[in-house]
Design an enzyme around this catalytic site. Structure first.
Site, mmCIF file in Angstrom:
data_model
loop_
_atom_site.group_PDB
_atom_site.id
_atom_site.type_symbol
_atom_site.label_atom_id
_atom_site.label_comp_id
_atom_site.label_asym_id
_atom_site.label_seq_id
_atom_site.Cartn_x
_atom_site.Cartn_y
_atom_site.Cartn_z
ATOM 1 N N TYR A 133 -15.607 5.813 54.153
ATOM 2 C CA TYR A 133 -16.795 5.648 53.557
ATOM 3 C C TYR A 133 -17.406 7.210 53.420
ATOM 4 O O TYR A 133 -18.601 7.305 53.957
ATOM 5 C CB TYR A 133 -17.828 4.687 54.364
ATOM 6 C CG TYR A 133 -17.374 3.113 54.595
ATOM 7 C CD1 TYR A 133 -17.562 2.538 53.408
ATOM 8 C CD2 TYR A 133 -16.549 2.803 55.472
ATOM 9 C CE1 TYR A 133 -17.213 1.199 53.131
ATOM 10 C CE2 TYR A 133 -16.233 1.673 55.495
ATOM 11 C CZ TYR A 133 -16.230 0.590 54.518
ATOM 12 O OH TYR A 133 -15.964 -0.561 54.403
ATOM 13 N N HIS A 134 -16.671 7.920 52.859
ATOM 14 C CA HIS A 134 -17.432 9.135 52.739
ATOM 15 C C HIS A 134 -16.445 10.065 51.640
ATOM 16 O O HIS A 134 -15.298 9.473 51.106
ATOM 17 C CB HIS A 134 -17.093 10.033 54.092
ATOM 18 C CG HIS A 134 -15.882 10.465 54.512
ATOM 19 N ND1 HIS A 134 -15.237 9.506 55.356
ATOM 20 C CD2 HIS A 134 -15.167 11.459 54.304
ATOM 21 C CE1 HIS A 134 -14.122 10.158 55.711
ATOM 22 N NE2 HIS A 134 -13.910 11.240 54.933
ATOM 23 N N ALA A 135 -16.937 11.076 51.014
ATOM 24 C CA ALA A 135 -16.282 12.217 50.483
ATOM 25 C C ALA A 135 -16.369 13.408 50.741
ATOM 26 O O ALA A 135 -17.264 13.787 51.820
ATOM 27 C CB ALA A 135 -16.784 12.077 48.844
#
Length: 139
Positions: free
Chosen positions: A55-57
């Protein structure tokens, strides 16, 4: 200067050499050869139950994800398009370039090896999906 925004079509599955003998196998990973960057950091995520992570970039960091055991469904997103990849063999890895959102769905026995081209930097993370979409210019 802003980093070039990568699209979903820049994701790459990499197959690593696998040497199989009757009782074992050997998989070879070589930085700058079959890993398209010099490795600065590596870590392992071990799941003891079905779980979801990621759940990230990243703004600048590339990651290479390899399932050493079990399986991991990786969902990647460039703000316009989503694509899923199932990792379930240690001879195959998913190269995720910077500016791509990623989520991982682990089987109960998954072990995921992650190699990166940058050292850990909290400021490189985009952990809020709406902030990611703003960064990408989608909203």
């Amino acid at each position: 200067m802003q980093k070039e925004l990568m699209g979903i079509n820049t994701l790459q599955l990499i197959t690593f050499p696998l040497y199989d003998v009757k009782s074992s196998f050997l998989v070879v990973f070589e930085g700058g050869i079959n890993i398209p960057f010099q490795v600065q950091r590596l870590f392992i995520v071990k799941s003891q139950e079905k779980s979801k992570r990621g759940y990230h970039a990243h703004k600048e960091c590339s990651q290479l994800l390899i399932a050493l055991n079990g399986e991991c469904l990786i969902t990647c997103d460039d703000g316009n398009e989503r694509k899923e990849f199932l990792l379930n063999k240690p001879s195959e890895g998913l190269l995720i370039p910077p500016t791509i959102w990623a989520e991982q769905d682990y089987s109960f026995d998954a072990i995921l090896l992650v190699l990166t081209d940058k050292f850990y930097n909290e400021n490189d993370y985009m952990r809020d999906y709406n902030d990611f979409l703003t960064f990408r210019g989608v909203i």
